[in-house]
Design a protein around this motif. Structure first.
Motif, mmCIF file in Angstrom:
data_model
loop_
_atom_site.group_PDB
_atom_site.id
_atom_site.type_symbol
_atom_site.label_atom_id
_atom_site.label_comp_id
_atom_site.label_asym_id
_atom_site.label_seq_id
_atom_site.Cartn_x
_atom_site.Cartn_y
_atom_site.Cartn_z
ATOM 1 N N LYS A 179 5.832 15.557 -14.058
ATOM 2 C CA LYS A 179 4.560 14.837 -13.998
ATOM 3 C C LYS A 179 4.234 14.546 -12.535
ATOM 4 O O LYS A 179 4.899 13.738 -11.903
ATOM 5 N N PRO A 180 3.203 15.210 -11.987
ATOM 6 C CA PRO A 180 2.858 14.985 -10.572
ATOM 7 C C PRO A 180 2.381 13.569 -10.288
ATOM 8 O O PRO A 180 2.544 13.083 -9.180
ATOM 9 N N SER A 181 1.812 12.892 -11.284
ATOM 10 C CA SER A 181 1.338 11.526 -11.050
ATOM 11 C C SER A 181 2.500 10.567 -10.802
ATOM 12 O O SER A 181 2.377 9.621 -10.040
ATOM 13 N N MET A 182 3.634 10.802 -11.440
ATOM 14 C CA MET A 182 4.814 9.961 -11.262
ATOM 15 C C MET A 182 5.830 10.571 -10.305
ATOM 16 O O MET A 182 6.759 9.903 -9.872
ATOM 17 N N LYS A 183 5.684 11.885 -10.025
ATOM 18 C CA LYS A 183 6.644 12.653 -9.219
ATOM 19 C C LYS A 183 8.036 12.591 -9.825
ATOM 20 O O LYS A 183 9.036 12.420 -9.123
ATOM 21 N N LYS A 184 8.101 12.714 -11.159
ATOM 22 C CA LYS A 184 9.365 12.681 -11.888
ATOM 23 C C LYS A 184 9.352 13.729 -12.987
ATOM 24 O O LYS A 184 8.301 14.203 -13.403
ATOM 25 N N ILE A 185 10.533 14.055 -13.470
ATOM 26 C CA ILE A 185 10.669 14.946 -14.614
ATOM 27 C C ILE A 185 10.964 14.085 -15.840
ATOM 28 O O ILE A 185 11.867 13.255 -15.812
ATOM 29 N N VAL A 186 10.175 14.265 -16.893
ATOM 30 C CA VAL A 186 10.341 13.518 -18.137
ATOM 31 C C VAL A 186 10.627 14.495 -19.271
ATOM 32 O O VAL A 186 10.344 15.686 -19.168
ATOM 33 N N THR A 187 11.221 13.993 -20.343
ATOM 34 C CA THR A 187 11.459 14.818 -21.523
ATOM 35 C C THR A 187 10.533 14.355 -22.636
ATOM 36 O O THR A 187 10.358 13.159 -22.846
ATOM 37 N N THR A 188 9.937 15.311 -23.339
ATOM 38 C CA THR A 188 9.026 15.001 -24.412
ATOM 39 C C THR A 188 8.924 16.180 -25.379
ATOM 40 O O THR A 188 9.266 17.303 -25.023
ATOM 41 N N ARG A 189 8.455 15.902 -26.575
ATOM 42 C CA ARG A 189 8.204 16.957 -27.560
ATOM 43 C C ARG A 189 6.715 17.145 -27.798
ATOM 44 O O ARG A 189 6.316 18.135 -28.388
ATOM 45 N N ASP A 190 5.903 16.219 -27.342
ATOM 46 C CA ASP A 190 4.471 16.209 -27.671
ATOM 47 C C ASP A 190 3.650 16.749 -26.502
ATOM 48 O O ASP A 190 3.213 15.989 -25.635
ATOM 49 N N ILE A 191 3.450 18.071 -26.475
ATOM 50 C CA ILE A 191 2.630 18.676 -25.433
ATOM 51 C C ILE A 191 1.653 19.648 -26.063
ATOM 52 O O ILE A 191 1.822 20.092 -27.194
ATOM 53 N N ARG A 192 0.619 19.982 -25.313
ATOM 54 C CA ARG A 192 -0.354 21.013 -25.690
ATOM 55 C C ARG A 192 -0.467 22.009 -24.575
ATOM 56 O O ARG A 192 -0.337 21.715 -23.452
#
Length: 64
Positions: free
Chosen positions: A51-64
């Motif tokens: 996520k460029p807004s947070m400058k972090k890598i996150v884990t998720t299942r809900d993407i499009r």
């Protein structure tokens, strides 16, 4: 065919966010991110998203 496979480096939208409530129909319903890979600790359809807004890598299942 495996429905959860995606191209690495693909731009995506993280659709579900627990810390924010959607109030209006035309509000943004997600945040932009870039697919970095898949995680080993969770189910196979869990993605690692930068996520460029947070400058972090996150884990998720809900993407499009």
């Amino acid at each position: 065919m495996v429905p959860y496979l995606r191209v690495l480096g693909e731009m995506c939208i993280i659709t579900k966010s627990n810390n924010r409530k959607i109030n209006a129909k035309l509000d943004n319903k997600g945040e932009y991110g870039m697919l970095c890979g898949y995680t080993d600790e969770h189910s196979p359809s869990t993605y690692c998203i930068y996520k460029p807004s947070m400058k972090k890598i996150v884990t998720t299942r809900d993407i499009r």
